[in-house]
Design a protein around this motif. Structure first.
Motif, PDB file in Angstrom:
ATOM      1  N   HIS A 196       0.810  -1.310   0.092  1.00  0.00           N
ATOM      2  CA  HIS A 196      -0.073   0.202   0.028  1.00  0.00           C
ATOM      3  C   HIS A 196       0.881   1.148   0.022  1.00  0.00           C
ATOM      4  O   HIS A 196       0.495   2.249  -0.768  1.00  0.00           O
ATOM      5  CB  HIS A 196      -0.890  -0.019   1.234  1.00  0.00           C
ATOM      6  CG  HIS A 196      -1.561   1.080   1.594  1.00  0.00           C
ATOM      7  ND1 HIS A 196      -2.629   1.882   0.741  1.00  0.00           N
ATOM      8  CD2 HIS A 196      -1.247   2.223   2.407  1.00  0.00           C
ATOM      9  CE1 HIS A 196      -2.981   2.894   1.275  1.00  0.00           C
ATOM     10  NE2 HIS A 196      -2.139   3.333   2.143  1.00  0.00           N
ATOM     11  N   LYS A 217       1.121   4.061  -2.890  1.00  0.00           N
ATOM     12  CA  LYS A 217       0.637   5.486  -2.705  1.00  0.00           C
ATOM     13  C   LYS A 217       1.533   6.509  -2.555  1.00  0.00           C
ATOM     14  O   LYS A 217       1.316   7.930  -2.642  1.00  0.00           O
ATOM     15  CB  LYS A 217      -0.344   5.277  -1.356  1.00  0.00           C
ATOM     16  CG  LYS A 217      -1.264   4.632  -1.281  1.00  0.00           C
ATOM     17  CD  LYS A 217      -2.294   5.134  -2.259  1.00  0.00           C
ATOM     18  CE  LYS A 217      -3.733   4.223  -2.781  1.00  0.00           C
ATOM     19  NZ  LYS A 217      -4.695   4.617  -3.631  1.00  0.00           N
ATOM     20  N   ILE A 234      -0.363   6.287   8.598  1.00  0.00           N
ATOM     21  CA  ILE A 234      -1.207   5.439   7.780  1.00  0.00           C
ATOM     22  C   ILE A 234      -2.859   5.003   8.701  1.00  0.00           C
ATOM     23  O   ILE A 234      -2.465   4.690   9.900  1.00  0.00           O
ATOM     24  CB  ILE A 234      -0.583   4.188   7.539  1.00  0.00           C
ATOM     25  CG1 ILE A 234       0.665   4.408   6.682  1.00  0.00           C
ATOM     26  CG2 ILE A 234      -1.593   3.219   6.667  1.00  0.00           C
ATOM     27  CD1 ILE A 234       1.412   3.164   6.252  1.00  0.00           C
ATOM     28  N   GLU A 264      -6.696   0.866   6.473  1.00  0.00           N
ATOM     29  CA  GLU A 264      -5.574   0.129   5.439  1.00  0.00           C
ATOM     30  C   GLU A 264      -5.205  -0.979   5.665  1.00  0.00           C
ATOM     31  O   GLU A 264      -4.633  -1.637   4.924  1.00  0.00           O
ATOM     32  CB  GLU A 264      -4.663   1.232   4.851  1.00  0.00           C
ATOM     33  CG  GLU A 264      -5.072   2.638   4.539  1.00  0.00           C
ATOM     34  CD  GLU A 264      -5.775   2.617   3.321  1.00  0.00           C
ATOM     35  OE1 GLU A 264      -5.720   1.841   2.528  1.00  0.00           O
ATOM     36  OE2 GLU A 264      -6.652   3.768   2.879  1.00  0.00           O
TER      37      GLU A 264
END
Length: 434
Positions: free
Chosen positions: A159, A163, A188, A192
Motif C-alpha cells: 500500500h 501511494k 497510515i 488500510e
C-alpha cells in the motif's frame, strides 16, 4: 529494526497496478496516459480504472450509464472486459515471479505473495526492484512490491509503495530502522490494514485507535475487553512481525462456486431463462470437478434490472438440498430446472441470473448409503470424465446440455472488447511494414 536479521522471513506482496487497464495498454500503447475504464459483462459497470479515471472521482462498480456524460467531457475510453487476456497475462506474471521465490501464494488475478530468496549479493530491496523490472521488461506490466516479515506487513508495505512516490514502487519494512517504520505507521489510517475492514476500523476509532501504529501497540487484553475476535488479535500479532498467516502454496478448495451473468438483452420467457441457467450450471460444475469436489446444495436466483425504476421489479432465489452430493451436471440440470419452475413469474424483464453450488466437500470423502446405485455412480463418473476430456482438448463449448440452446439471445454482448491477443490464433496482433 534495521535489515531483517537471520531467520526473519522476507515476504513480498507483488500487486499489479490497475491490472485490467495495464493489460489493455500492453497491446494498445495508444491508451497510455489516457483515461481508461474497463467495464463488466454487458458493459454494465466499472471493474477497473486507470489513474486518470480515478482522479475524476469515478468509483469502482459505478454503472456505465451514469458515466456517459462525464466520459464525453473528459474523453474517457471505455473497454469491454477481456477476461481471457487478463487471465493469460496473470498466469505469465505468476510464472515469471515464481522463479524468484522459495514459496509462492497466488492470492488473486493480480496479486501474489512470495517468500524471497535472501541472497547476500542482492539485498532484498534491490531484489524487489529487480522483480518490478523483470515484469516490466517481460510483460510490459507495472507492479508494486511490498516486503515485510508477515503477510499483513507485506500487504501494508505494498500500500505504501503504491501511494507514496518516494518509494518508487518498492517498500521494504524489513529494511527500515524501527523509528522510521513507526513514524510511517503513525501516518497510515488503521482502515488500510488487511483484515481490519470498515466495521473493525469504526470500532477501533471509537477506542481512540485511528492509525496503524496505535493498532500495532494495542494489547490483547484491551482487544478482548472490547469484544474483538481472535482475527483482530492475529492482525495485531502480524503487525508486530509474528506470523499467523502461512503461505498457501496450493489454493484451498472453494467453499462455494458460483456462475452469474447479466443478460445481453432482457429475457422474458422461462425457456430462455432455462438456457441461461443451464449454461451457468455447466460452467460452475466444471470448476467443481476441477477441484475434485461435489455439491450438497444448489442455489438459483433470478432478478430484473434494479436501475430501471419504471419497470416491474422481481428478485428471488431458492436453495434446494441434494439427497446425495454430486458433481454430475445432468443430475444437477434437473435440480436447476426444478428450482427455476418454482421461481419463475411471467410478465417481468429478467436482467440477471446465477447458480451457486453450496455445501461443497471432497469427492473422496463422500459417505455412501445403502440405497446408492454403485453401477450408476460409476457410469456417471466415467461420463463426466469423458466430457471434461473433450472440453479440455476442444474447448469448453464443444459439448453441452441440449437445454442450453443454440441461439442464446440472452448471452452477454461486449460492445468494445479488445482482441484476445495471447489465446486466439485468429486474434494475434499484426505488425505492418511502414
Amino acid at each position: 529494526m534495521g535489515i531483517a536479521p537471520h531467520g526473519v522471513p522476507n515476504i513480498a506482496l507483488i500487486d499489479g497496478n490497475n491490472f485490467y487497464v495495464s493489460c489493455e495498454r500492453v497491446f494498445n500503447p495508444g491508451l497510455r496516459d489516457k483515461p481508461v475504464v474497463v467495464l463488466s459483462n454487458n458493459d454494465g459497470c466499472a471493474v477497473a480504472r486507470s489513474n486518470e479515471v480515478k482522479a475524476l472521482g469515478v468509483k469502482m462498480g459505478e454503472p456505465w450509464f451514469r458515466l456517459r456524460e462525464l466520459a464525453q467531457r473528459h474523453g474517457i475510453i471505455a473497454l469491454s472486459s477481456n477476461y481471457a487476456l487478463y487471465g493469460d497475462m496473470s498466469q505469465r506474471m505468476m510464472a515469471l515471479l515464481k522463479r524468484f521465490g522459495l514459496r509462492q501464494e497466488v492470492y488473486s488475478i493480480d496479486e501474489c505473495f512470495l517468500e524471497l530468496h535472501n541472497a547476500p549479493p542482492d539485498p532484498i530491496t534491490q531484489l524487489g526492484r529487480t522483480l518490478r523490472q523483470e515484469i516490466a521488461n517481460g510483460l510490459g506490466l507495472p507492479v508494486c512490491v511490498g516486503i515485510g516479515a508477515t503477510k499483513t506487513l507485506a500487504k501494508l508495505a505494498n500500500h505504501v509503495a503504491k501511494k507514496r512516490g518516494e518509494y518508487a514502487g518498492v517498500c521494504n519494512f524489513n529494511g527500515m530502522m524501527l523509528t522510521d517504520l513507526e513514524s510511517l505507521l503513525a501516518e497510515i489510517a488503521v482502515s488500510e490494514v488487511w483484515g481490519v475492514g470498515a466495521k473493525g476500523a469504526e470500532r477501533l476509532r471509537a477506542m481512540g485507535v485511528t492509525q496503524v501504529l496505535g493498532l500495532r501497540q494495542i494489547g490483547t487484553r484491551q482487544l478482548r475487553q472490547n469484544r474483538f475476535s481472535v482475527v483482530m488479535e492475529r492482525v495485531v500479532q502480524e503487525l508486530n512481525g509474528i506470523p499467523c498467516l502461512s503461505l498457501e502454496e496450493v489454493s484451498p478448495p472453494r467453499q462455494q462456486i458460483q456462475a452469474t451473468r447479466s443478460f445481453g438483452q432482457p429475457v422474458y420467457s422461462k425457456e430462455e431463462l432455462a438456457e441461461a441457467v443451464l449454461t451457468f450450471l455447466r460452467r460452475a460444475v466444471g470448476r467443481l470437478r476441477q477441484q475434485e469436489s461435489v455439491t450438497g446444495a444448489l442455489h438459483l436466483f433470478i432478478q430484473t434490472n434494479p436501475f430501471r425504476a419504471g419497470e416491474p421489479q422481481y428478485c428471488q432465489g431458492i436453495t434446494l438440498p441434494l439427497s446425495t452430493p454430486t458433481a454430475d451436471e445432468l443430475q444437477l440440470a434437473q435440480v436447476v430446472i426444478e428450482a427455476l419452475s418454482l421461481l419463475y413469474r411471467s410478465g417481468y424483464a429478467y436482467h440477471k441470473a446465477g447458480v451457486i453450488l453450496m455445501a461443497l466437500e471432497s469427492k473422496h470423502l463422500v459417505q455412501g448409503d445403502l440405497f446408492t446405485d454403485v453401477q450408476a455412480e460409476r457410469k456417471s463418473t466415467a461420463l463426466m470424465a469423458t466430457l471434461d476430456a473433450l472440453r479440455q482438448r476442444f474447448g469448453p463449448e464443444i459439448i453441452h446440455i441440449a437445454g442450453e440452446g443454440v441461439r442464446r439471445r440472452w448471452a452477454s454482448r461486449p460492445g468494445n472488447r479488445s482482441p484476445r491477443y495471447t489465446t486466439r490464433w485468429e486474434e494475434l496482433p499484426v505488425a505492418y511494414a511502414g
